[in-house]
Design a protein around this motif. Structure first.
Motif, PDB file in Angstrom:
ATOM      1  N   GLY A 214       6.607   5.356 -42.683  1.00 32.38           N
ATOM      2  CA  GLY A 214       7.669   6.359 -42.168  1.00 32.38           C
ATOM      3  C   GLY A 214       7.770   7.293 -43.204  1.00 32.38           C
ATOM      4  N   ARG A 215       7.242   7.440 -44.147  1.00 31.99           N
ATOM      5  CA  ARG A 215       7.198   8.592 -45.127  1.00 31.99           C
ATOM      6  C   ARG A 215       6.086   9.110 -45.846  1.00 31.99           C
ATOM      7  NH1 ARG A 215       8.319   7.657 -50.916  1.00 31.99           N
ATOM      8  NH2 ARG A 215       7.648   5.388 -51.657  1.00 31.99           N
ATOM      9  N   THR A 216       5.933  10.295 -46.468  1.00 31.33           N
ATOM     10  CA  THR A 216       4.619  10.584 -46.952  1.00 31.33           C
ATOM     11  C   THR A 216       4.559  10.253 -48.360  1.00 31.33           C
ATOM     12  OG1 THR A 216       5.929  12.688 -47.490  1.00 31.33           O
ATOM     13  CG2 THR A 216       4.640  12.841 -45.613  1.00 31.33           C
ATOM     14  N   LEU A 217       3.580   9.588 -48.695  1.00 31.10           N
ATOM     15  CA  LEU A 217       3.337   8.914 -50.159  1.00 31.10           C
ATOM     16  C   LEU A 217       2.628   9.813 -50.870  1.00 31.10           C
ATOM     17  CD1 LEU A 217       2.372   5.432 -48.676  1.00 31.10           C
ATOM     18  CD2 LEU A 217       4.471   5.906 -49.758  1.00 31.10           C
ATOM     19  N   PHE A 218       2.199  10.901 -50.340  1.00 28.57           N
ATOM     20  CA  PHE A 218       1.526  11.899 -51.094  1.00 28.57           C
ATOM     21  C   PHE A 218       1.630  13.162 -50.430  1.00 28.57           C
ATOM     22  CE2 PHE A 218      -1.732   8.617 -51.083  1.00 28.57           C
ATOM     23  CZ  PHE A 218      -1.729   8.239 -52.620  1.00 28.57           C
ATOM     24  N   GLY A 219       1.470  14.320 -51.106  1.00 28.84           N
ATOM     25  CA  GLY A 219       1.827  15.844 -50.695  1.00 28.84           C
ATOM     26  C   GLY A 219       2.528  16.605 -51.449  1.00 28.84           C
ATOM     27  N   ALA A 220       1.660  17.825 -51.962  1.00 31.64           N
ATOM     28  CA  ALA A 220       2.025  18.775 -52.821  1.00 31.64           C
ATOM     29  C   ALA A 220       3.305  19.569 -52.039  1.00 31.64           C
ATOM     30  CB  ALA A 220       0.886  19.639 -53.128  1.00 31.64           C
ATOM     31  N   LYS A 221       4.173  20.084 -53.128  1.00 32.57           N
ATOM     32  CA  LYS A 221       5.415  20.684 -52.293  1.00 32.57           C
ATOM     33  C   LYS A 221       4.696  21.965 -51.934  1.00 32.57           C
ATOM     34  CE  LYS A 221       9.067  19.491 -55.512  1.00 32.57           C
ATOM     35  NZ  LYS A 221       8.044  18.483 -56.105  1.00 32.57           N
ATOM     36  N   PRO A 222       5.442  22.510 -50.744  1.00 35.69           N
ATOM     37  CA  PRO A 222       4.811  23.592 -50.113  1.00 35.69           C
ATOM     38  C   PRO A 222       5.393  24.984 -50.822  1.00 35.69           C
ATOM     39  CG  PRO A 222       6.768  22.855 -48.901  1.00 35.69           C
ATOM     40  CD  PRO A 222       6.432  22.110 -50.082  1.00 35.69           C
ATOM     41  N   PRO A 223       4.720  26.155 -50.443  1.00 33.20           N
ATOM     42  CA  PRO A 223       5.373  27.308 -51.280  1.00 33.20           C
ATOM     43  C   PRO A 223       6.752  27.723 -50.980  1.00 33.20           C
ATOM     44  CG  PRO A 223       3.304  27.687 -50.045  1.00 33.20           C
ATOM     45  CD  PRO A 223       3.637  26.349 -49.602  1.00 33.20           C
ATOM     46  N   LYS A 224       7.111  27.131 -49.852  1.00 31.20           N
ATOM     47  CA  LYS A 224       8.528  27.440 -49.449  1.00 31.20           C
ATOM     48  C   LYS A 224       9.191  26.233 -49.101  1.00 31.20           C
ATOM     49  CE  LYS A 224      11.703  29.883 -46.476  1.00 31.20           C
ATOM     50  NZ  LYS A 224      12.004  29.435 -45.164  1.00 31.20           N
ATOM     51  N   GLY A 629     -10.779  11.635 -62.207  1.00 27.79           N
ATOM     52  CA  GLY A 629     -10.648  10.487 -63.197  1.00 27.79           C
ATOM     53  C   GLY A 629      -9.563   9.658 -63.225  1.00 27.79           C
ATOM     54  N   ARG A 630      -8.222  10.700 -63.663  1.00 29.43           N
ATOM     55  CA  ARG A 630      -7.136  10.055 -63.626  1.00 29.43           C
ATOM     56  C   ARG A 630      -6.677   9.275 -62.276  1.00 29.43           C
ATOM     57  NH1 ARG A 630      -2.406  13.392 -64.231  1.00 29.43           N
ATOM     58  NH2 ARG A 630      -3.399  14.991 -64.630  1.00 29.43           N
ATOM     59  N   ILE A 631      -7.033   9.925 -61.335  1.00 27.38           N
ATOM     60  CA  ILE A 631      -6.490   9.338 -59.857  1.00 27.38           C
ATOM     61  C   ILE A 631      -7.066   7.918 -59.901  1.00 27.38           C
ATOM     62  CG2 ILE A 631      -6.905   9.201 -57.418  1.00 27.38           C
ATOM     63  CD1 ILE A 631      -6.728  12.530 -57.595  1.00 27.38           C
ATOM     64  N   ASN A 632      -8.547   7.961 -60.089  1.00 28.41           N
ATOM     65  CA  ASN A 632      -9.303   6.527 -60.371  1.00 28.41           C
ATOM     66  C   ASN A 632      -8.467   5.583 -61.104  1.00 28.41           C
ATOM     67  OD1 ASN A 632     -11.539   4.878 -59.290  1.00 28.41           O
ATOM     68  ND2 ASN A 632     -12.482   5.277 -61.254  1.00 28.41           N
ATOM     69  N   PHE A 633      -8.061   6.078 -62.226  1.00 29.42           N
ATOM     70  CA  PHE A 633      -7.648   5.081 -63.335  1.00 29.42           C
ATOM     71  C   PHE A 633      -6.248   4.684 -62.648  1.00 29.42           C
ATOM     72  CE2 PHE A 633      -4.422   4.631 -66.784  1.00 29.42           C
ATOM     73  CZ  PHE A 633      -5.211   3.504 -67.387  1.00 29.42           C
ATOM     74  N   CYS A 634      -5.283   5.494 -62.143  1.00 29.88           N
ATOM     75  CA  CYS A 634      -3.979   5.274 -61.698  1.00 29.88           C
ATOM     76  C   CYS A 634      -4.305   4.120 -60.365  1.00 29.88           C
ATOM     77  CB  CYS A 634      -3.459   6.180 -61.182  1.00 29.88           C
ATOM     78  SG  CYS A 634      -2.717   7.472 -62.549  1.00 29.88           S
ATOM     79  N   THR A 635      -5.287   4.334 -59.768  1.00 32.22           N
ATOM     80  CA  THR A 635      -5.470   3.466 -58.584  1.00 32.22           C
ATOM     81  C   THR A 635      -5.809   2.186 -59.050  1.00 32.22           C
ATOM     82  OG1 THR A 635      -6.356   5.423 -57.608  1.00 32.22           O
ATOM     83  CG2 THR A 635      -6.940   3.004 -56.426  1.00 32.22           C
ATOM     84  N   ALA A 667       4.307   6.466 -58.287  1.00 31.45           N
ATOM     85  CA  ALA A 667       4.737   8.074 -58.765  1.00 31.45           C
ATOM     86  C   ALA A 667       3.476   8.371 -59.545  1.00 31.45           C
ATOM     87  CB  ALA A 667       5.944   7.867 -59.305  1.00 31.45           C
ATOM     88  N   GLU A 668       2.930   7.782 -60.616  1.00 27.87           N
ATOM     89  CA  GLU A 668       1.966   8.259 -61.405  1.00 27.87           C
ATOM     90  C   GLU A 668       0.762   8.665 -60.453  1.00 27.87           C
ATOM     91  OE1 GLU A 668       0.972   9.062 -65.069  1.00 27.87           O
ATOM     92  OE2 GLU A 668       3.201   9.264 -64.546  1.00 27.87           O
ATOM     93  N   LEU A 669       0.352   8.100 -59.643  1.00 30.29           N
ATOM     94  CA  LEU A 669      -0.548   7.967 -59.000  1.00 30.29           C
ATOM     95  C   LEU A 669      -0.597   9.382 -57.923  1.00 30.29           C
ATOM     96  CD1 LEU A 669      -3.587   7.469 -57.517  1.00 30.29           C
ATOM     97  CD2 LEU A 669      -2.336   5.602 -55.960  1.00 30.29           C
ATOM     98  N   ARG A 670       0.631   9.531 -57.448  1.00 30.21           N
ATOM     99  CA  ARG A 670       0.962  10.581 -56.551  1.00 30.21           C
ATOM    100  C   ARG A 670       0.920  11.804 -57.223  1.00 30.21           C
ATOM    101  NH1 ARG A 670       5.809  11.651 -51.963  1.00 30.21           N
ATOM    102  NH2 ARG A 670       4.988  13.993 -51.831  1.00 30.21           N
ATOM    103  N   LYS A 671       1.531  11.786 -58.455  1.00 28.02           N
ATOM    104  CA  LYS A 671       1.400  13.052 -59.334  1.00 28.02           C
ATOM    105  C   LYS A 671      -0.025  13.750 -59.296  1.00 28.02           C
ATOM    106  CE  LYS A 671       3.101  14.548 -63.589  1.00 28.02           C
ATOM    107  NZ  LYS A 671       3.085  13.894 -65.134  1.00 28.02           N
ATOM    108  N   ALA A 672      -0.997  12.883 -59.745  1.00 30.12           N
ATOM    109  CA  ALA A 672      -2.400  13.460 -59.819  1.00 30.12           C
ATOM    110  C   ALA A 672      -2.937  13.771 -58.541  1.00 30.12           C
ATOM    111  CB  ALA A 672      -3.096  12.321 -60.460  1.00 30.12           C
ATOM    112  N   VAL A 673      -2.546  13.024 -57.436  1.00 31.10           N
ATOM    113  CA  VAL A 673      -3.120  13.434 -56.258  1.00 31.10           C
ATOM    114  C   VAL A 673      -2.448  14.779 -55.740  1.00 31.10           C
ATOM    115  CG1 VAL A 673      -3.430  12.795 -53.696  1.00 31.10           C
ATOM    116  CG2 VAL A 673      -3.797  11.141 -55.546  1.00 31.10           C
ATOM    117  N   ASP A 674      -1.313  14.850 -55.899  1.00 30.70           N
ATOM    118  CA  ASP A 674      -0.662  16.168 -55.494  1.00 30.70           C
ATOM    119  C   ASP A 674      -1.116  17.703 -56.165  1.00 30.70           C
ATOM    120  OD1 ASP A 674       0.664  14.583 -53.719  1.00 30.70           O
ATOM    121  OD2 ASP A 674       2.573  14.978 -54.726  1.00 30.70           O
TER     122      ASP A 674
END
Ligand code: ADP
Ligand code: MG
Length: 698
Positions: A214-224, A629-635, A667-674
């Motif tokens: 029901g929620r996005t677990l990933f997703g970079a902020k949009p420009p607006k 590499g970071r994403i792999n590690f966080c995963t 949250a760590e994982l999401r940060k790297a993915v975003d």
């Protein structure tokens, strides 16, 4: 096409229908049962059932169901058809009184917090005649309460009705003290404002996170985002208007008083507010509203997201619970009056709510505690996790002078003695300005803003009703004994203000300074996470409160706690596992694929001797490789934690582990993915971006 008054309530077996279709005597008995919240006897129920069946069959219904609210999820229903063999190979449509008043759903897979295991394997549902039957999707729905054979509540309606009875009883005692003998019943009223997001169905289908959690677990902020504040007053897109029109239409047919519709603060966010009603019915109607929102969105190729925080970086969705107390003679007891007598009574009820909220902050907070709502409360978004009350400057100043026992208010040049003279008039409009307060007085009602958008309002109202009933009980006790009512009232009001004014706060609830003052100076609770808040169900003070007013037995409190803690663990667990799945199967392969493209481009450039300066390919490649590499590690780290959590069960220990370890790892994982998303070719990213989802509807 029918006009609104014609279609309103056409799918409801309401009073008008009953009057038309029931024999005079049955109708009167039915009305009495509704008014007093009493059960019908089985013979009368037979007559009502037959009339209901005829009416429902005429409207095309083929089935009936006992419609109830389980302890998790929206509503539960098991459909039975009306058919009975007629003996000649055909069928007739039958529906008996027994089937109307009582059902035995096989609900063994619904959560019961161990209740049914301890008592009986099955429970039964009982018709709540105060909430009208209605037809939904060709099924006659009978609003019911769900109990175990031992009498324990297995749903949300049973304790809600009990809490309404508790506040009815105590309020009547107070009204009698004020010499009011006309009022025979008191009910709390609720108008829940429902926030939601609408996104395009095609985008939803492409997002595993939305579908499973029901929620996005990933997703970079949009420009607006929402920084321009242009969505709230913006025009509503045509597709959304079409959805809203159909939603209103369907809700009206079901007798739901859908009143206001508008955009909300975040892009793609909207709100629906109904006209308020009796708490029990408002709760049923809110459940129906949520169900209809989802259903009708689908007809428009949209998806309605009721999660508290579907998108990071923009506002989440809440459900403001407007609450008041109303008499059967039509008076709102939280409406300041014009005479000294009315004003004293208003002040006493106001003080009762102040005291109740102060004493039972913990339970109010617990009543809105879910994994989803934690992303709003205490996370830098309205409202904070600390409970305080906003009364506005005028009322606060009035309470100040009463507390100081000043018998003269210079501002208004009136005497202040409670119950003797008119209190200063205050400007109602100034009471609705504070948007950050979790619990605000808005002129003639309180608005509890902490409930999350997907929550049933039963929970918070059970707590509110019971907490206020308990305070009124204490007030009545004291005042009934007094020799001089006016003096005793005066003292009681002053004492209550003195003892509980710490809960009143008219400032900005987002401010860090407030958190410090609230917790360190005023000693208010800051239960910022669900695992912390849920422990309130187990505190002796709360077990006593609900036991005393016969709303929850201790067993019921414990079972509710168990269910909520378990639900929290399950929700976070599913989110973590979904993340792992997405990152392994979609995200890392996508980034890897894109780095390959960059490598190839870089190699050909080099071959052609084009790499004169540091190239786009080279810098992006370096950063993306580092991120991958970071994403792999966080995963890997998250995976280990998920494994560890599985050994902890689904109780307090597990919940705290999810909150302290799993959520931060997510949250760590999401940060790297975003971050990687912002550097990857749009065409290569496996999911629709925030900008597409939030601005995808024209
Ligand atoms: P807003 O909060 O946007 O200013 P209103 O104050 O008109 O809007 O109403 C907000 C909600 O409060 C509506 O759903 C309305 O029906 C409800 N409401 C109004 N009066 C009461 C009451 N006495 N008891 C419960 N809810 C109420
Ligand atoms: Mg409001």
């Amino acid at each position: 096409m029918k006009n609104v008054p014609e279609l309103f309530g056409e799918l409801v077996f309401n009073e008008a229908v009953m009057q038309k279709r029931l024999p005079e005597q049955t109708y009167r008995a039915m009305k009495k049962a509704i008014g007093e919240g009493k059960r019908l006897d089985i013979e009368l129920a037979g007559v009502v059932a037959a009339a209901m069946r005829d009416w429902a069959v005429e409207k095309g219904a083929t089935h009936f169901t006992h419609w109830f609210q389980p302890m998790t999820g929206i509503t539960a229903e098991k459909h039975d058809s009306f058919i009975t063999p007629s003996g000649d190979g055909g069928v007739i449509m039958e529906f008996s009184g027994k089937e109307l008043v009582r059902g035995e759903p096989d609900a063994s897979s619904l959560p019961s917090g161990g209740l049914r295991a301890t008592f009986e394997a099955r429970g039964y549902t009982a018709w709540d005649p105060t909430s009208f039957a209605f037809i939904k999707d060709g099924t006659l729905c009978i609003p019911t309460a769900f109990c175990s054979y031992g009498g324990e509540a297995l749903d949300k309606k049973t304790p809600l009705l009990r809490s309404m009875e508790a506040i009815n009883k105590q309020t009547l005692r107070i009204l009698r003290l004020f010499g009011n003998n006309d009022v025979t019943s008191v009910k709390t009223t609720v108008g829940p404002e429902q926030e939601y997001f609408l996104i395009d169905r095609k985008m939803y289908e492409k997002r595993e996170d939305l579908r499973f959690t029901g929620r996005t677990l990933f997703g970079a902020k949009p420009p607006k985002g929402q920084e321009l504040d242009d969505h709230y007053f913006g025009t509503i897109p045509t597709r959304v208007v079409d959805f809203m029109k159909e939603l209103d239409h369907e809700l009206w047919r079901l007798g739901v008083l859908a009143k206001t519709r508008h955009n909300e603060t975040a892009p793609a966010q909207h709100e629906l507010a109904p006209i308020f009603g009796t708490t029990n019915i408002a709760t049923d109607h809110n459940q129906l509203t949520m169900e209809m929102m989802k259903k009708i969105a689908a007809r428009h190729n949209l998806v309605c997201l009721l999660h508290e925080k579907p998108f990071a970086g923009v506002n989440g969705s809440g459900k403001h619970n407007n609450w008041s107390i109303s008499t059967n003679t039509g008076a709102n007891l939280l409406e300041p009056g014009d005479t000294p007598h009315e004003n004293a009574q208003f002040l006493l009820f106001l003080c009762a709510v102040i005291k109740a909220v102060d004493l039972h902050q913990d339970m109010l907070r617990a009543s809105v505690a879910t994994a989803g709502n934690d992303h709003r409360l205490g996370a830098g978004e309205a409202p904070p996790a600390i409970i305080s009350m906003f009364l506005g400057d005028d009322i606060s100043e009035m309470l100040d002078s009463i507390e100081r026992d000043e018998d003269y208010d210079a501002r208004e040049k009136v005497q202040m003695k409670v119950g003797v003279h008119v209190l200063p008039r205050f400007n109602k409009d100034t009471t609705d300005r504070n948007r950050t307060s979790p619990f605000a007085f808005t002129g003639n009602k309180f608005e509890f803003r902490m409930p999350g958008s997907s929550l049933s309002v039963a929970g918070p109202n059970i707590v509110l009703n019971t907490a206020v009933a308990d305070v009124l009980d204490g007030f009545a006790e004291e005042l009934e004994k007094a020799d001089n009512f006016k003096d005793a009232l005066h003292d009681l009001i002053i004492r209550t203000i003195k003892e509980h004014k710490r809960i009143i706060f008219n400032g900005n609830g987002y401010d860090d300074a407030w958190i410090k003052e609230a917790t360190e100076v005023r000693g208010l609770l800051n239960l910022d996470t669900t695992p912390k808040a849920l422990l309130s169900y187990l505190s002796p003070k709360n077990i006593e409160l609900f036991g005393k007013h016969k709303v929850f037995s201790e067993t019921e409190m414990r079972s509710r706690y168990d269910i909520m803690v378990q639900n929290y663990c399950n929700v976070v667990h599913i989110e973590a596992v979904t993340m792992l799945d997405m990152v392994r199967k979609d995200i890392m392969p996508a980034i890897s694929g894109y780095t390959l493209k960059l490598t190839a481009a870089l190699a050909s450039k080099k071959q052609l001797g084009l790499s004169l300066c540091v190239s786009y390919e080279e810098t992006t490649l370096t950063t993306l490789c580092e991120l991958l590499g970071r994403i792999n590690f966080c995963t890997g780290a998250l995976e280990t934690m998920v494994k560890n959590s599985e050994g902890l069960g689904k109780g307090q220990e597990a919940a705290e582990y999810y909150e302290r370890k799993v959520l931060p790892a997510m949250a760590e994982l999401r940060k790297a993915v975003d971050e990687a998303e912002t550097l990857t070719d749009r065409a290569d990213w496996p999911y629709p971006a925030y900008s597409e989802m939030l601005y995808g509807i024209e």
